[in-house]
Design a protein around this motif. Structure first.
Motif, mmCIF file in Angstrom:
data_model
loop_
_atom_site.group_PDB
_atom_site.id
_atom_site.type_symbol
_atom_site.label_atom_id
_atom_site.label_comp_id
_atom_site.label_asym_id
_atom_site.label_seq_id
_atom_site.Cartn_x
_atom_site.Cartn_y
_atom_site.Cartn_z
ATOM 1 N N ALA A 23 0.834 -1.209 0.000
ATOM 2 C CA ALA A 23 0.000 0.000 0.000
ATOM 3 C C ALA A 23 0.868 1.258 0.000
ATOM 4 O O ALA A 23 0.583 2.222 -0.716
ATOM 5 C CB ALA A 23 -0.934 -0.007 1.211
ATOM 6 N N ARG A 26 2.372 1.711 -3.466
ATOM 7 C CA ARG A 26 1.346 2.205 -4.396
ATOM 8 C C ARG A 26 1.073 3.692 -4.195
ATOM 9 O O ARG A 26 0.781 4.416 -5.145
ATOM 10 C CB ARG A 26 0.055 1.407 -4.257
ATOM 11 N N GLU A 27 1.168 4.156 -2.928
ATOM 12 C CA GLU A 27 0.957 5.573 -2.631
ATOM 13 C C GLU A 27 2.217 6.403 -2.861
ATOM 14 O O GLU A 27 2.197 7.617 -2.649
ATOM 15 C CB GLU A 27 0.494 5.745 -1.185
ATOM 16 N N ARG A 28 3.288 5.747 -3.264
ATOM 17 C CA ARG A 28 4.575 6.385 -3.557
ATOM 18 C C ARG A 28 5.200 7.044 -2.333
ATOM 19 O O ARG A 28 5.975 7.984 -2.440
ATOM 20 C CB ARG A 28 4.449 7.359 -4.725
ATOM 21 N N ALA A 72 1.131 7.517 7.827
ATOM 22 C CA ALA A 72 0.486 6.433 7.081
ATOM 23 C C ALA A 72 0.787 5.078 7.714
ATOM 24 O O ALA A 72 -0.088 4.200 7.774
ATOM 25 C CB ALA A 72 0.951 6.446 5.629
#
Length: 114
Positions: A23, A26-28, A72
């Motif tokens: 995740a 994917r969110e860089r 995050a």
């Protein structure tokens, strides 16, 4: 040029480490997560000495994403108080640094044309 940053954390199992790591990729927020299973820990928690099996993880990012990555990671992490240690990188291969920067949404600086 912004410097790479390594972040060390632990997870209770490989599946949660890989799922959260994916995740974050994917969110860089990270370019990569290295998951190292089979770690055994002895630690003090709430006044008691505990033993447990955990998974160590090293996340590759850049300094400018340290706060966003920590937030995050805390939001997704199964532990109430996850270990999040930011390890500054003293030096890095130029190609490695450029890859980390590119994968986390920052293009490496190019020298001006002569």
């Amino acid at each position: 040029m912004e410097r790479p940053l390594l972040v060390y954390t632990t997870f209770p199992d490989v599946a949660s480490a890989l799922n959260i790591g994916e995740a974050l990729v994917r969110e860089r927020l990270i370019a990569c997560i290295n998951v190292l299973p089979g770690m055994r820990s002895v630690y003090s928690w709430n006044g008691a000495i505990e033993r447990g099996e955990e998974v160590a993880a090293i996340l590759k990012t850049r300094e400018g994403l340290a706060e966003a990555l920590s937030a995050a990671l805390k939001a997704r992490h199964p532990y109430d108080t996850p270990i999040i240690l930011q390890l500054p990188v003293a030096g890095a291969d130029a190609d490695t640094a450029a890859w980390i920067l590119a994968e986390t949404g920052l293009e490496p600086e190019t020298p001006p044309a002569a």
